[in-house]
Design a protein around this motif. Structure first.
Motif, PDB file in Angstrom:
ATOM      1  N   ARG A 128       0.474  -1.047  -0.155  1.00 37.68           N
ATOM      2  CA  ARG A 128      -0.002   0.139  -0.234  1.00 37.68           C
ATOM      3  C   ARG A 128       0.789   1.324   0.438  1.00 37.68           C
ATOM      4  O   ARG A 128       2.315   1.203   0.186  1.00 37.68           O
ATOM      5  N   GLY A 129       0.358   2.333  -0.638  1.00 40.92           N
ATOM      6  CA  GLY A 129       0.550   3.343  -0.128  1.00 40.92           C
ATOM      7  C   GLY A 129       0.157   4.521  -0.154  1.00 40.92           C
ATOM      8  O   GLY A 129      -1.381   4.997   0.039  1.00 40.92           O
ATOM      9  N   TYR A 130       0.069   6.150  -0.428  1.00 40.24           N
ATOM     10  CA  TYR A 130      -0.682   6.811   0.149  1.00 40.24           C
ATOM     11  C   TYR A 130      -0.863   8.339  -0.560  1.00 40.24           C
ATOM     12  O   TYR A 130      -0.290   8.478  -1.355  1.00 40.24           O
ATOM     13  N   LEU A 131      -1.880   8.865  -1.426  1.00 42.51           N
ATOM     14  CA  LEU A 131      -2.039  10.502  -1.906  1.00 42.51           C
ATOM     15  C   LEU A 131      -2.674  11.053  -1.443  1.00 42.51           C
ATOM     16  O   LEU A 131      -3.306  10.698  -0.976  1.00 42.51           O
ATOM     17  N   PHE A 132      -1.485  12.282  -0.859  1.00 43.57           N
ATOM     18  CA  PHE A 132      -1.940  13.609  -0.336  1.00 43.57           C
ATOM     19  C   PHE A 132      -2.513  14.774  -1.271  1.00 43.57           C
ATOM     20  O   PHE A 132      -1.603  14.692  -1.988  1.00 43.57           O
ATOM     21  N   TYR A 133      -3.648  14.695  -1.222  1.00 43.02           N
ATOM     22  CA  TYR A 133      -5.011  16.013  -1.658  1.00 43.02           C
ATOM     23  C   TYR A 133      -5.038  17.048  -1.679  1.00 43.02           C
ATOM     24  O   TYR A 133      -5.062  17.550  -0.186  1.00 43.02           O
ATOM     25  N   ASN A 134      -4.104  17.639  -1.635  1.00 45.42           N
ATOM     26  CA  ASN A 134      -4.129  19.357  -1.139  1.00 45.42           C
ATOM     27  C   ASN A 134      -5.271  19.635  -0.605  1.00 45.42           C
ATOM     28  O   ASN A 134      -5.644  20.227  -0.566  1.00 45.42           O
ATOM     29  N   GLU A 135      -5.925  19.589  -2.442  1.00 46.30           N
ATOM     30  CA  GLU A 135      -7.600  20.363  -1.938  1.00 46.30           C
ATOM     31  C   GLU A 135      -8.505  20.592  -0.847  1.00 46.30           C
ATOM     32  O   GLU A 135      -9.040  20.771  -0.361  1.00 46.30           O
ATOM     33  N   ILE A 136      -8.168  18.132  -1.212  1.00 46.07           N
ATOM     34  CA  ILE A 136      -9.099  18.339   0.397  1.00 46.07           C
ATOM     35  C   ILE A 136      -8.301  17.826   1.584  1.00 46.07           C
ATOM     36  O   ILE A 136      -8.805  17.834   2.939  1.00 46.07           O
ATOM     37  N   LYS A 137      -7.012  18.729   1.033  1.00 50.58           N
ATOM     38  CA  LYS A 137      -6.155  18.360   2.972  1.00 50.58           C
ATOM     39  C   LYS A 137      -5.503  17.222   3.915  1.00 50.58           C
ATOM     40  O   LYS A 137      -5.739  17.255   4.944  1.00 50.58           O
ATOM     41  N   ARG A 138      -6.034  15.922   3.212  1.00 51.72           N
ATOM     42  CA  ARG A 138      -5.393  14.647   3.439  1.00 51.72           C
ATOM     43  C   ARG A 138      -5.154  13.785   2.889  1.00 51.72           C
ATOM     44  O   ARG A 138      -5.173  14.082   1.431  1.00 51.72           O
ATOM     45  N   ARG A 139      -4.909  12.598   3.118  1.00 55.05           N
ATOM     46  CA  ARG A 139      -4.419  11.556   3.097  1.00 55.05           C
ATOM     47  C   ARG A 139      -5.265  10.142   2.478  1.00 55.05           C
ATOM     48  O   ARG A 139      -6.133  10.336   3.233  1.00 55.05           O
ATOM     49  N   VAL A 140      -5.283   9.682   1.461  1.00 53.64           N
ATOM     50  CA  VAL A 140      -5.625   8.854   0.378  1.00 53.64           C
ATOM     51  C   VAL A 140      -4.761   7.073   1.118  1.00 53.64           C
ATOM     52  O   VAL A 140      -4.035   7.141  -0.034  1.00 53.64           O
ATOM     53  N   GLU A 141      -5.985   6.135   1.222  1.00 54.87           N
ATOM     54  CA  GLU A 141      -4.774   5.219   1.640  1.00 54.87           C
ATOM     55  C   GLU A 141      -5.164   4.634   0.033  1.00 54.87           C
ATOM     56  O   GLU A 141      -6.370   4.546  -0.115  1.00 54.87           O
ATOM     57  N   VAL A 142      -4.017   3.483  -0.464  1.00 54.26           N
ATOM     58  CA  VAL A 142      -4.291   2.864  -1.615  1.00 54.26           C
ATOM     59  C   VAL A 142      -3.958   1.792  -1.886  1.00 54.26           C
ATOM     60  O   VAL A 142      -2.471   1.981  -1.580  1.00 54.26           O
ATOM     61  N   PRO A 143      -4.663   0.622  -1.661  1.00 56.30           N
ATOM     62  CA  PRO A 143      -3.702  -0.443  -2.063  1.00 56.30           C
ATOM     63  C   PRO A 143      -2.993  -1.216  -3.110  1.00 56.30           C
ATOM     64  O   PRO A 143      -3.471  -0.639  -4.272  1.00 56.30           O
ATOM     65  N   LEU A 144      -2.179  -1.590  -3.430  1.00 54.90           N
ATOM     66  CA  LEU A 144      -0.820  -1.890  -4.569  1.00 54.90           C
ATOM     67  C   LEU A 144      -1.143  -3.090  -4.388  1.00 54.90           C
ATOM     68  O   LEU A 144      -0.131  -3.899  -3.884  1.00 54.90           O
ATOM     69  N   THR A 145      -2.346  -3.223  -5.944  1.00 51.26           N
ATOM     70  CA  THR A 145      -2.372  -5.364  -5.695  1.00 51.26           C
ATOM     71  C   THR A 145      -1.515  -5.420  -6.915  1.00 51.26           C
ATOM     72  O   THR A 145      -0.804  -4.581  -7.866  1.00 51.26           O
ATOM     73  N   VAL A 146      -1.455  -6.667  -7.639  1.00 54.48           N
ATOM     74  CA  VAL A 146      -1.098  -7.049  -8.217  1.00 54.48           C
ATOM     75  C   VAL A 146      -1.617  -6.449  -9.556  1.00 54.48           C
ATOM     76  O   VAL A 146      -0.662  -6.328 -11.009  1.00 54.48           O
ATOM     77  N   GLU A 147      -3.080  -6.412  -9.685  1.00 54.13           N
ATOM     78  CA  GLU A 147      -3.643  -6.003 -10.653  1.00 54.13           C
ATOM     79  C   GLU A 147      -3.135  -4.583 -11.354  1.00 54.13           C
ATOM     80  O   GLU A 147      -3.002  -4.562 -12.017  1.00 54.13           O
ATOM     81  N   ILE A 148      -2.801  -3.878 -10.705  1.00 56.18           N
ATOM     82  CA  ILE A 148      -2.804  -2.323 -10.767  1.00 56.18           C
ATOM     83  C   ILE A 148      -0.743  -2.632 -11.013  1.00 56.18           C
ATOM     84  O   ILE A 148      -0.384  -1.535 -12.055  1.00 56.18           O
TER      85      ILE A 148
END
Length: 219
Positions: A141-161
């Motif tokens: 997994r990793g994280y994307l921090f979006y400045n517009e919403i001021k928070r990070r989103v957890e991202v599952p890093l799957t085999v498919e992606i």
């Protein structure tokens, strides 16, 4: 990696351009053309705040590394992770200059809000693939921090992606080797592109860019 080898590696950040529009990616990364708009300026400002090369910060069981250079010899891509967080984990890997073992999580900073497509996720997954190859580990997994919403989103890093990233990078390498700038279908997304005046989407499906420019010169 020698300097001439470096030049043959594609920029990891180009994956986002490629997913947005293959033609935009080729104009930037093959033809070396670029124009700024509000989105690119804001994006660069946000990344400058995150990018402090080789800065390490240790707090408790977390080691934070900013602007960490990464590469994949298998995929032939290279780039910089905005932030990589290393969390102490007995099942993790050893990190040079740090005691103990750690699990790595890439964190990417974005100007806007979560997208409806996979562009940001694919870029994050590409960073994970580079880190996996460099550190001989697995990143789930990793994280994307979006400045517009001021928070990070957890991202599952799957085999498919990750497999999708590999297919995309293979296509990018093919275009780059052939120095081929593809035509694409135009759409509403063209209005937010920073390369409108170079790409000329309004004439692309009717004439080649070269013939359009030559016609303008002759006017």
């Amino acid at each position: 990696m020698a300097a001439n080898e470096d030049e043959s590696y594609l920029m990891l950040s180009g994956i986002q351009h490629f997913e947005f529009c293959r033609r935009q990616w080729a104009l930037i990364h093959i033809e070396q053309q670029w124009e700024e708009n509000v989105r690119t300026v804001e994006g660069e400002y946000l990344h400058r705040k995150a990018d402090q090369p080789f800065v390490r910060e240790k707090r408790g069981d977390k080691l934070t590394v900013r602007a960490m250079p990464v590469k994949s010899e298998e995929l032939r891509i290279t780039g910089i992770c905005d932030v990589v967080e290393f969390i102490q984990d007995d099942e993790g890997v050893q990190i040079h200059g740090a005691e103990g073992r750690y699990t790595a999580f890439p964190v990417e900073y974005k100007r806007g809000k979560p997208k409806t497509n996979d562009a940001d996720v694919l870029q994050l997954a590409a960073q994970a693939l580079c880190l996996e190859e460099m550190l001989l580990c697995r990143i789930y997994r990793g994280y994307l921090f979006y400045n517009e919403i001021k928070r990070r989103v957890e991202v599952p890093l799957t085999v498919e992606i990750k497999n999708k990233v590999k297919l995309i990078v293979s296509e990018m390498n093919d275009y780059y080797t052939r120095r081929h700038t593809p035509k694409v279908k135009t759409g509403s997304f063209c209005q937010s592109c920073s390369l409108q005046s170079i790409c000329l989407p309004e004439v692309m499906n009717k004439r080649t860019v070269r013939s359009y420019v030559e016609g303008k010169i002759q006017e």
